[in-house]
Write a protein that holds these residues in place. Structure first.
Motif, PDB file in Angstrom:
ATOM      1  N   SER A  96       0.894  -1.124   0.141  1.00 29.54           N
ATOM      2  CA  SER A  96      -0.125   0.085   0.108  1.00 29.54           C
ATOM      3  C   SER A  96       0.709   1.140   0.120  1.00 29.54           C
ATOM      4  CB  SER A  96      -0.740   0.085   1.367  1.00 29.54           C
ATOM      5  OG  SER A  96      -1.403   1.211   1.522  1.00 29.54           O
ATOM      6  N   THR A  97       0.138   2.429  -0.352  1.00 26.82           N
ATOM      7  CA  THR A  97       1.097   3.587  -0.122  1.00 26.82           C
ATOM      8  C   THR A  97       0.716   4.528   1.026  1.00 26.82           C
ATOM      9  OG1 THR A  97      -0.482   4.835  -1.610  1.00 26.82           O
ATOM     10  CG2 THR A  97       1.228   3.846  -2.717  1.00 26.82           C
ATOM     11  N   LEU A  98      -0.118   3.727   1.773  1.00 26.36           N
ATOM     12  CA  LEU A  98      -0.819   4.605   3.096  1.00 26.36           C
ATOM     13  C   LEU A  98       0.385   4.653   3.966  1.00 26.36           C
ATOM     14  CD1 LEU A  98      -3.364   5.864   4.585  1.00 26.36           C
ATOM     15  CD2 LEU A  98      -3.502   3.420   5.556  1.00 26.36           C
ATOM     16  N   THR A  99       0.534   5.995   4.542  1.00 22.23           N
ATOM     17  CA  THR A  99       1.570   6.365   5.319  1.00 22.23           C
ATOM     18  C   THR A  99       1.056   6.000   6.760  1.00 22.23           C
ATOM     19  OG1 THR A  99       1.014   8.598   5.889  1.00 22.23           O
ATOM     20  CG2 THR A  99       2.258   8.230   3.925  1.00 22.23           C
ATOM     21  N   ALA A 132       6.250   5.772 -11.043  1.00 19.93           N
ATOM     22  CA  ALA A 132       5.077   5.869 -11.781  1.00 19.93           C
ATOM     23  C   ALA A 132       3.938   5.083 -11.347  1.00 19.93           C
ATOM     24  CB  ALA A 132       4.946   6.004 -13.300  1.00 19.93           C
ATOM     25  N   GLY A 133       4.080   3.951 -11.144  1.00 18.57           N
ATOM     26  CA  GLY A 133       3.279   2.548 -10.860  1.00 18.57           C
ATOM     27  C   GLY A 133       3.036   3.097  -9.256  1.00 18.57           C
ATOM     28  N   SER A 134       3.704   3.383  -8.367  1.00 23.39           N
ATOM     29  CA  SER A 134       3.358   3.580  -7.165  1.00 23.39           C
ATOM     30  C   SER A 134       2.510   4.924  -7.113  1.00 23.39           C
ATOM     31  CB  SER A 134       4.389   3.680  -6.073  1.00 23.39           C
ATOM     32  OG  SER A 134       5.400   4.548  -6.205  1.00 23.39           O
ATOM     33  N   GLY A 135       2.792   5.986  -7.938  1.00 21.07           N
ATOM     34  CA  GLY A 135       1.948   7.141  -7.835  1.00 21.07           C
ATOM     35  C   GLY A 135       0.411   6.653  -8.235  1.00 21.07           C
ATOM     36  N   CYS A 136       0.330   5.803  -9.256  1.00 23.29           N
ATOM     37  CA  CYS A 136      -0.958   5.435  -9.740  1.00 23.29           C
ATOM     38  C   CYS A 136      -1.622   4.507  -8.386  1.00 23.29           C
ATOM     39  CB  CYS A 136      -0.761   4.489 -10.825  1.00 23.29           C
ATOM     40  SG  CYS A 136      -2.195   3.194 -11.188  1.00 23.29           S
ATOM     41  N   MET A 137      -0.968   4.049  -7.668  1.00 21.51           N
ATOM     42  CA  MET A 137      -1.445   3.225  -6.400  1.00 21.51           C
ATOM     43  C   MET A 137      -1.950   4.194  -5.623  1.00 21.51           C
ATOM     44  SD  MET A 137       1.416   0.396  -5.654  1.00 21.51           S
ATOM     45  CE  MET A 137       1.043  -0.125  -3.961  1.00 21.51           C
ATOM     46  N   GLY A 157      -5.398   8.765   5.290  1.00 23.36           N
ATOM     47  CA  GLY A 157      -5.590   9.871   4.209  1.00 23.36           C
ATOM     48  C   GLY A 157      -4.510  10.471   3.668  1.00 23.36           C
ATOM     49  N   VAL A 158      -3.194   9.957   3.960  1.00 23.99           N
ATOM     50  CA  VAL A 158      -1.765  10.613   3.680  1.00 23.99           C
ATOM     51  C   VAL A 158      -1.191   9.415   2.918  1.00 23.99           C
ATOM     52  CG1 VAL A 158       0.235  11.708   3.906  1.00 23.99           C
ATOM     53  CG2 VAL A 158      -2.062  12.637   5.450  1.00 23.99           C
ATOM     54  N   PHE A 159      -0.973   9.632   1.659  1.00 20.07           N
ATOM     55  CA  PHE A 159      -0.256   8.623   0.997  1.00 20.07           C
ATOM     56  C   PHE A 159       1.261   9.043   0.523  1.00 20.07           C
ATOM     57  CE2 PHE A 159      -4.691   8.321   0.766  1.00 20.07           C
ATOM     58  CZ  PHE A 159      -5.165   7.060   1.174  1.00 20.07           C
ATOM     59  N   ALA A 160       2.089   8.059   0.370  1.00 16.21           N
ATOM     60  CA  ALA A 160       3.306   8.413  -0.129  1.00 16.21           C
ATOM     61  C   ALA A 160       3.912   7.542  -1.378  1.00 16.21           C
ATOM     62  CB  ALA A 160       4.189   8.313   0.981  1.00 16.21           C
ATOM     63  N   ALA A 161       4.337   8.077  -2.497  1.00 20.85           N
ATOM     64  CA  ALA A 161       4.703   7.314  -3.585  1.00 20.85           C
ATOM     65  C   ALA A 161       6.120   7.522  -4.036  1.00 20.85           C
ATOM     66  CB  ALA A 161       3.579   7.559  -4.367  1.00 20.85           C
ATOM     67  N   GLY A 162       6.604   6.526  -4.797  1.00 15.63           N
ATOM     68  CA  GLY A 162       7.904   6.958  -5.641  1.00 15.63           C
ATOM     69  C   GLY A 162       9.134   7.117  -4.582  1.00 15.63           C
TER      70      GLY A 162
END
Ligand code: NAP
Length: 308
Positions: A264-267, A290-295, A271-276
């Protein structure tokens, strides 16, 4: 209180821009605080040959400009400045640029990481002209060249092994007399006849003005210096995630990367997500960012729907 958007994105590398494309297309009206140096690390690279969809390759800055234009086409709005303060205590989450405040019901963080550099004279000017921080990106351009790799961790040893596919010889330059890398990486490097190790050595200076022609190594024990002819210098001494802004607000790991939940990208804040690269120190590729930005975009969308 400023206008509250559905999604506030901080950072604009492949992760942030992909999140912007997806959330804009989902009508979530994202606002992207893209930073002064928008586009992230790919703005510093030349040709990208491994991003799927570009059989002839594409220049890093062009790829990022295209991603940004794609996000804008669906209505993403950009603020070209660095965020200097954030508020993740509760939704709507906030970020400030000076006195200007931006709010989003969900937040996606994609501030990336920067490769550590040696900090020696001429280094910055030779990036893309022999000096690189990414073997996967640039190794191909060094067919039959002599290459120096600096570092003693998993990255340096992995890159050295990878580069032997192209290089005539790879010299691993490490400042101590033992590697920090895992044993399997070390075994692989020691077994490779194209890899030599310069123990207790640092790169003291660079030779060449328009392109790299060699390096001067200094022995950290004796102080003796010697010239090594090489047209490639790969610096693999670690990355620093851009997370100062989030320290004390989100859970970071021991190296300063934002911790996300498994798969997951959940921090640590709902409600706050982190990607890349800000949360990934393993893959660090444009396509994985890019893939985790999409997630993150899909997870933010679902989170918003669940918190109507
Ligand atoms: P790292 O483990 O922090 O290693 C950095 C290396 O660079 C160390 O050997 C360090 O020397 C050296 N170094 C640091 N600053 C230097 C300087 N100014 N001048 C010269 N040398 C310097 O970083 P990493 O190799 O990028 O790895 C980061 C994380 O990703 C690690 O957890 C690693 O296991 C992981 N990783 C895993 C894989 C894999 O499993 N396939 C691949 C790559 C990375 P000292 O040893 O003397 O401190």
């Amino acid at each position: 209180m400023p206008e509250v958007r559905d999604v506030l994105i901080v950072g604009s590398g492949p992760a942030g821009l992909t999140a912007a494309i997806y959330t804009a297309r989902a009508n979530l009206r994202p606002i992207v605080i893209e930073g002064f140096s928008s586009g992230g690390q790919l703005m510093l690279t030349t040709e990208v040959e491994n991003f799927p969809g570009f059989p002839e390759g594409i220049m890093g800055p062009e790829l990022m400009t295209n991603m940004r234009a794609q996000a804008e086409r669906f209505g993403a709005e950009f603020i070209t400045a660095n965020a200097d303060r954030i508020d993740v205590t509760s939704s709507p989450f906030g970020a400030w640029v000076g006195n200007d405040e931006y709010r989003g019901r969900a937040m996606i963080i994609s501030t990336g990481a920067t490769a550590r550099m040696l900090g020696i004279e001429g280094e910055a000017g030779l990036v893309g002209r022999g000096v690189s921080t990414c073997a996967t990106c640039d190794g191909f351009f060094f067919r039959d060249h002599e290459i120096v790799v600096v570092g003693g961790g998993d990255s340096a040893l992995e890159e050295a092994s990878f580069l032997t596919k192209f290089a005539s010889r790879v010299t691993l330059v490490h400042r101590r007399d033992e590697f920090r890398a895992s044993k399997i990486m070390q075994d692989r490097a020691f077994a490779n006849p194209k890899i030599e190790v310069a123990w207790n050595s640092v790169v003291d200076s660079l030779i060449g003005t328009d392109k790299l022609e060699g390096v001067v190594l200094r022995d950290t024990v004796t102080g003796a210096t010697r010239r090594l002819d090489a047209t490639g210098l790969f610096i693999a001494i670690g990355h620093d995630p851009t997370t100062e802004l989030f320290r004390g607000h989100l859970t970071l790991d021991g190296d300063g990367y934002i911790v996300t939940a498994p798969d997951s990208t959940l921090t640590s804040v709902d409600g706050v997500f982190a990607a890349g690269d800000v949360q990934d120190h393993v893959y660090r590729q444009a396509i994985t960012a890019a893939g985790s930005g999409c997630m993150a975009a899909i997870e933010a969308e679902r989170w918003l729907a669940a918190h109507e």
